[in-house]
Design a protein around this motif. Sequence first.
Motif, PDB file in Angstrom:
ATOM      1  N   GLY A 266      25.276   2.452 -30.474  1.00  0.00           N
ATOM      2  CA  GLY A 266      25.471   1.428 -31.552  1.00  0.00           C
ATOM      3  C   GLY A 266      26.612   0.800 -31.787  1.00  0.00           C
ATOM      4  O   GLY A 266      26.716  -0.342 -31.866  1.00  0.00           O
ATOM      5  N   LYS A 267      27.817   1.617 -31.447  1.00  0.00           N
ATOM      6  CA  LYS A 267      29.088   1.030 -31.673  1.00  0.00           C
ATOM      7  C   LYS A 267      29.627   0.132 -30.633  1.00  0.00           C
ATOM      8  O   LYS A 267      30.173  -0.808 -30.718  1.00  0.00           O
ATOM      9  CB  LYS A 267      30.087   2.031 -31.951  1.00  0.00           C
ATOM     10  CG  LYS A 267      31.577   1.829 -32.227  1.00  0.00           C
ATOM     11  CD  LYS A 267      31.744   1.309 -33.648  1.00  0.00           C
ATOM     12  CE  LYS A 267      33.156   0.893 -33.644  1.00  0.00           C
ATOM     13  NZ  LYS A 267      33.255  -0.791 -33.540  1.00  0.00           N
ATOM     14  N   ARG A 268      29.488   0.672 -29.259  1.00  0.00           N
ATOM     15  CA  ARG A 268      29.884   0.123 -28.228  1.00  0.00           C
ATOM     16  C   ARG A 268      28.742  -0.428 -27.333  1.00  0.00           C
ATOM     17  O   ARG A 268      28.830  -1.455 -26.801  1.00  0.00           O
ATOM     18  CB  ARG A 268      30.811   0.905 -27.489  1.00  0.00           C
ATOM     19  CG  ARG A 268      32.035   1.249 -28.259  1.00  0.00           C
ATOM     20  CD  ARG A 268      32.934   2.189 -27.744  1.00  0.00           C
ATOM     21  NE  ARG A 268      33.379   1.534 -26.480  1.00  0.00           N
ATOM     22  CZ  ARG A 268      34.379   2.110 -25.494  1.00  0.00           C
ATOM     23  NH1 ARG A 268      34.468   3.475 -25.606  1.00  0.00           N
ATOM     24  NH2 ARG A 268      34.911   1.515 -24.382  1.00  0.00           N
ATOM     25  N   ILE A 269      27.531   0.498 -27.333  1.00  0.00           N
ATOM     26  CA  ILE A 269      26.356   0.087 -26.538  1.00  0.00           C
ATOM     27  C   ILE A 269      25.356  -0.043 -27.472  1.00  0.00           C
ATOM     28  O   ILE A 269      24.930   0.876 -27.844  1.00  0.00           O
ATOM     29  CB  ILE A 269      26.239   0.963 -25.374  1.00  0.00           C
ATOM     30  CG1 ILE A 269      27.528   1.053 -24.503  1.00  0.00           C
ATOM     31  CG2 ILE A 269      24.764   0.405 -24.635  1.00  0.00           C
ATOM     32  CD1 ILE A 269      27.249   2.038 -23.195  1.00  0.00           C
ATOM     33  N   GLY A 270      24.740  -1.332 -27.476  1.00  0.00           N
ATOM     34  CA  GLY A 270      23.621  -1.168 -28.410  1.00  0.00           C
ATOM     35  C   GLY A 270      22.185  -1.303 -27.560  1.00  0.00           C
ATOM     36  O   GLY A 270      22.281  -1.367 -26.525  1.00  0.00           O
TER      37      GLY A 270
ATOM     38  N   GLY B 128      24.300 -10.540 -44.493  1.00  0.00           N
ATOM     39  CA  GLY B 128      24.899 -11.628 -43.417  1.00  0.00           C
ATOM     40  C   GLY B 128      24.255 -11.392 -42.090  1.00  0.00           C
ATOM     41  O   GLY B 128      23.881 -12.459 -41.605  1.00  0.00           O
ATOM     42  N   TRP B 129      23.755  -9.989 -41.594  1.00  0.00           N
ATOM     43  CA  TRP B 129      23.178 -10.218 -40.357  1.00  0.00           C
ATOM     44  C   TRP B 129      21.710 -10.725 -40.266  1.00  0.00           C
ATOM     45  O   TRP B 129      21.356 -11.415 -39.307  1.00  0.00           O
ATOM     46  CB  TRP B 129      23.256  -8.573 -40.067  1.00  0.00           C
ATOM     47  CG  TRP B 129      24.538  -8.137 -39.276  1.00  0.00           C
ATOM     48  CD1 TRP B 129      25.639  -7.637 -39.656  1.00  0.00           C
ATOM     49  CD2 TRP B 129      24.961  -8.774 -37.928  1.00  0.00           C
ATOM     50  NE1 TRP B 129      26.592  -7.484 -38.797  1.00  0.00           N
ATOM     51  CE2 TRP B 129      26.305  -8.288 -37.849  1.00  0.00           C
ATOM     52  CE3 TRP B 129      24.598  -9.655 -37.022  1.00  0.00           C
ATOM     53  CZ2 TRP B 129      26.974  -8.522 -36.349  1.00  0.00           C
ATOM     54  CZ3 TRP B 129      25.187  -9.877 -35.921  1.00  0.00           C
ATOM     55  CH2 TRP B 129      26.351  -9.370 -35.689  1.00  0.00           C
ATOM     56  N   LEU B 130      21.011 -10.507 -41.584  1.00  0.00           N
ATOM     57  CA  LEU B 130      19.728 -10.957 -41.552  1.00  0.00           C
ATOM     58  C   LEU B 130      19.494 -12.393 -41.606  1.00  0.00           C
ATOM     59  O   LEU B 130      18.970 -12.810 -40.952  1.00  0.00           O
ATOM     60  CB  LEU B 130      18.969 -10.278 -42.870  1.00  0.00           C
ATOM     61  CG  LEU B 130      18.657  -8.791 -42.777  1.00  0.00           C
ATOM     62  CD1 LEU B 130      18.013  -8.614 -43.950  1.00  0.00           C
ATOM     63  CD2 LEU B 130      17.691  -8.403 -41.705  1.00  0.00           C
ATOM     64  N   GLU B 131      20.718 -13.068 -42.216  1.00  0.00           N
ATOM     65  CA  GLU B 131      20.790 -14.513 -41.984  1.00  0.00           C
ATOM     66  C   GLU B 131      20.863 -14.835 -40.379  1.00  0.00           C
ATOM     67  O   GLU B 131      20.567 -15.851 -40.257  1.00  0.00           O
ATOM     68  CB  GLU B 131      21.957 -15.128 -43.046  1.00  0.00           C
ATOM     69  CG  GLU B 131      21.450 -15.113 -44.538  1.00  0.00           C
ATOM     70  CD  GLU B 131      22.546 -15.120 -45.409  1.00  0.00           C
ATOM     71  OE1 GLU B 131      23.826 -15.280 -45.008  1.00  0.00           O
ATOM     72  OE2 GLU B 131      22.509 -15.269 -46.448  1.00  0.00           O
TER      73      GLU B 131
ATOM     74  N   ALA C 232      19.214  -7.405 -35.063  1.00  0.00           N
ATOM     75  CA  ALA C 232      20.557  -7.290 -36.313  1.00  0.00           C
ATOM     76  C   ALA C 232      21.011  -5.972 -36.115  1.00  0.00           C
ATOM     77  O   ALA C 232      22.093  -5.705 -36.185  1.00  0.00           O
ATOM     78  CB  ALA C 232      19.629  -7.823 -37.378  1.00  0.00           C
ATOM     79  N   LEU C 233      19.740  -4.846 -35.952  1.00  0.00           N
ATOM     80  CA  LEU C 233      20.355  -3.506 -35.952  1.00  0.00           C
ATOM     81  C   LEU C 233      21.150  -3.342 -34.688  1.00  0.00           C
ATOM     82  O   LEU C 233      22.098  -2.494 -34.693  1.00  0.00           O
ATOM     83  CB  LEU C 233      19.296  -2.677 -36.068  1.00  0.00           C
ATOM     84  CG  LEU C 233      18.417  -2.424 -37.370  1.00  0.00           C
ATOM     85  CD1 LEU C 233      17.007  -1.888 -37.338  1.00  0.00           C
ATOM     86  CD2 LEU C 233      19.509  -1.477 -38.093  1.00  0.00           C
ATOM     87  N   ALA C 234      20.829  -3.882 -33.687  1.00  0.00           N
ATOM     88  CA  ALA C 234      21.541  -3.551 -32.423  1.00  0.00           C
ATOM     89  C   ALA C 234      22.799  -4.181 -32.457  1.00  0.00           C
ATOM     90  O   ALA C 234      23.652  -3.664 -31.751  1.00  0.00           O
ATOM     91  CB  ALA C 234      20.607  -4.221 -31.084  1.00  0.00           C
ATOM     92  N   LEU C 235      22.977  -5.232 -33.268  1.00  0.00           N
ATOM     93  CA  LEU C 235      24.564  -6.117 -33.165  1.00  0.00           C
ATOM     94  C   LEU C 235      24.948  -5.669 -34.208  1.00  0.00           C
ATOM     95  O   LEU C 235      26.349  -6.064 -34.230  1.00  0.00           O
ATOM     96  CB  LEU C 235      23.993  -7.557 -33.052  1.00  0.00           C
ATOM     97  CG  LEU C 235      23.652  -8.184 -31.835  1.00  0.00           C
ATOM     98  CD1 LEU C 235      23.013  -9.547 -32.279  1.00  0.00           C
ATOM     99  CD2 LEU C 235      24.520  -8.144 -30.641  1.00  0.00           C
TER     100      LEU C 235
END
Lengths: 323, 322
Positions: free
Chosen positions: A87-91, A132-135, A164-167
């Motif tokens: 999640g933090k470094r590898i999504g 913001g991410w959803l946008e 968005a969740l991955a990024l």
Amino acid sequence: MLLEVKDLRVEFPTRRGVLTALNGVSFSIAPGEVLGVVGESGAGKSMTGAAIIGLLEPPGRIAGGEIRLEGERIDNLPYEKMRRIRGKRIGAIFQDPLTTLNPLYTVGRQLVETMQAHLPLSDAEARQRAIGWLEQVGIPAAAQRIDAYPHQFSGGMRQRVVIALALCAEPQLIVADEPTTALDVSIQAQIIALLKRLAREQRTAIMLVTHDMGVIAETADRVAVMYAGRIIEIGPVRQVVRHAQHPYTAGLMASIPPLDRRVERLAQIDGAMPRLNAIPPGCPFSPRCPEVFERCRVARPELMPAGATDAACWLHDQPGAPA
Amino acid sequence: MVAFVISRLLQALPVLLAVALISFALFTFVGDPVAAMLSQDASAADRTALVHLLGLDQPWYVQFGKFVGNAVQGEFGLSYRLSRPVSTLIAERAPATLELAFCAAAMTLCIGVPLGIFTGIYKDSWVSRLLLTISLVGVSLPIFVLGMLLILVFAVNLGWLPSFGRGETVQIGWWSTGLLTASGLKALILPAITLAVFQLTLITRLVRAEMLEVLRTDYIKFARARGLTNRSINFGHALKNTLVPVITIAGLQLGGIIAFAIVTETVFQWPGMGFLFIQSVGAADIPVMAAYLLLIALVFVVINLAVDLLYYLVDPRLRAKR
């Protein structure tokens, strides 16, 4: 190098003996690079991705080799340390957006909890960023949609949420396992374009696992072709698509129907990939290979330079071999 | 939401009427109250007079209508055996049964759900295997055997806890509670355990099976891939997704505990409704039996409504469909 995988070996102990699902897989990904991984079902593409994010299905386990992220070994980390990397470094992005989101939580909550698991954000800040991410991933009216549940989104929109969740914790690498396979063809292109754009903006590298050569050709910088738990060819995407050096890759490319002319019969590779418990000695592709010769049946080829790519094929280790 | 509750209540009406009809039929088909009430040397004229007095010479639907009308007002007539109003008898006995049932249900949930989560997450550890083996014993041991074993060990041999009755009770309005006195609490322990063990093992196994199912889903894998903590995955994402079936079964179990505490109440001479019912059956005391049947139907209807409302809270997909 951002990610280096060296001689990775994954085994599944079963009652009837140990199955080797991945054998001697080596490759690397540079920062910001998109590496495509192709192959038939069961070739070990998804398994490689799962091994990198440290989520192999038990009883599968890494039995050998190493995985390094920015030089640091991550294949033998304890669960909690690996959790901080995920999640933090590898999504990760999974295949089916209909099943990867928890149906009982709003998409906003899932975004917020992901960010708060990795970044020191207050509830309000996290929520702001979530909008913001959803946008960013192109969800209209994000400020309202943030409190919607996954079932209130269409498949394509859900895959945008998954992206968005991955990024959202800004990882350096994303392992995308068949991110478009479950989507409508018309939406696939949008999702790939979105993924590519965001990765470029965030300078995120992508390991794009798919069996769709079209997606690879369009998206990837380099491509690795897998067969029976091994990488049999790896190189720049243009070279692999146009000038495949391994007979299997060549067969794979020939089986893509051309759009610009009529063909009587689609090209196909005879036979099927061997089962994991029946991989022949020597080259695993030898029983199906049109150019097989004696050496292929007894000795296993490693990746070797072949033209502009690296291929695991004895054709390239002969005096006077076609380059 | 309000419309949903009203429609559910309307759906419950036929159920209650059907049970009322069965209860009513008891009067006709089980024993002859007139014969039981008359003395041995009563004349035929006495008999006719009594039949007329009780309204038993009217057509059945008129009698049924009266029965339902009275039942709605909580009026079930006099107990044949005790010659007291049935409603008073039940009101006296209900607190004992309800306290016992809710204690047993609380024990079931407070122990059963965590055990289910534990054995679901650590499915291969030897502790889980041991717990599951024990739970198998719990499922298969008949309640009365367990009750008697507990009495033998804790009441007879060790002498720690009373073997029967409810201990001292305190009256709060019409409700008599045993929860406020030491002897009342002590008396509650054994019957509550007896009643809870079967339900507890069932809930443990149910939660475990649901956890195993949910932990295999893609959204749990994705939650791990997002780097969420184990705690939030197991107790947030996974547990919440197991709740719908667990609520269903737990609701039915609570109904079952209230309705069928009969065996436990008999073993422990617990002065609750179940014990009253079994005594009434022995004496063919039909008004009490009929009222009890209706009351239990009502309990199940109410619990089912509560369960439906809980679904509504837990699962947003159900909310959207209405």
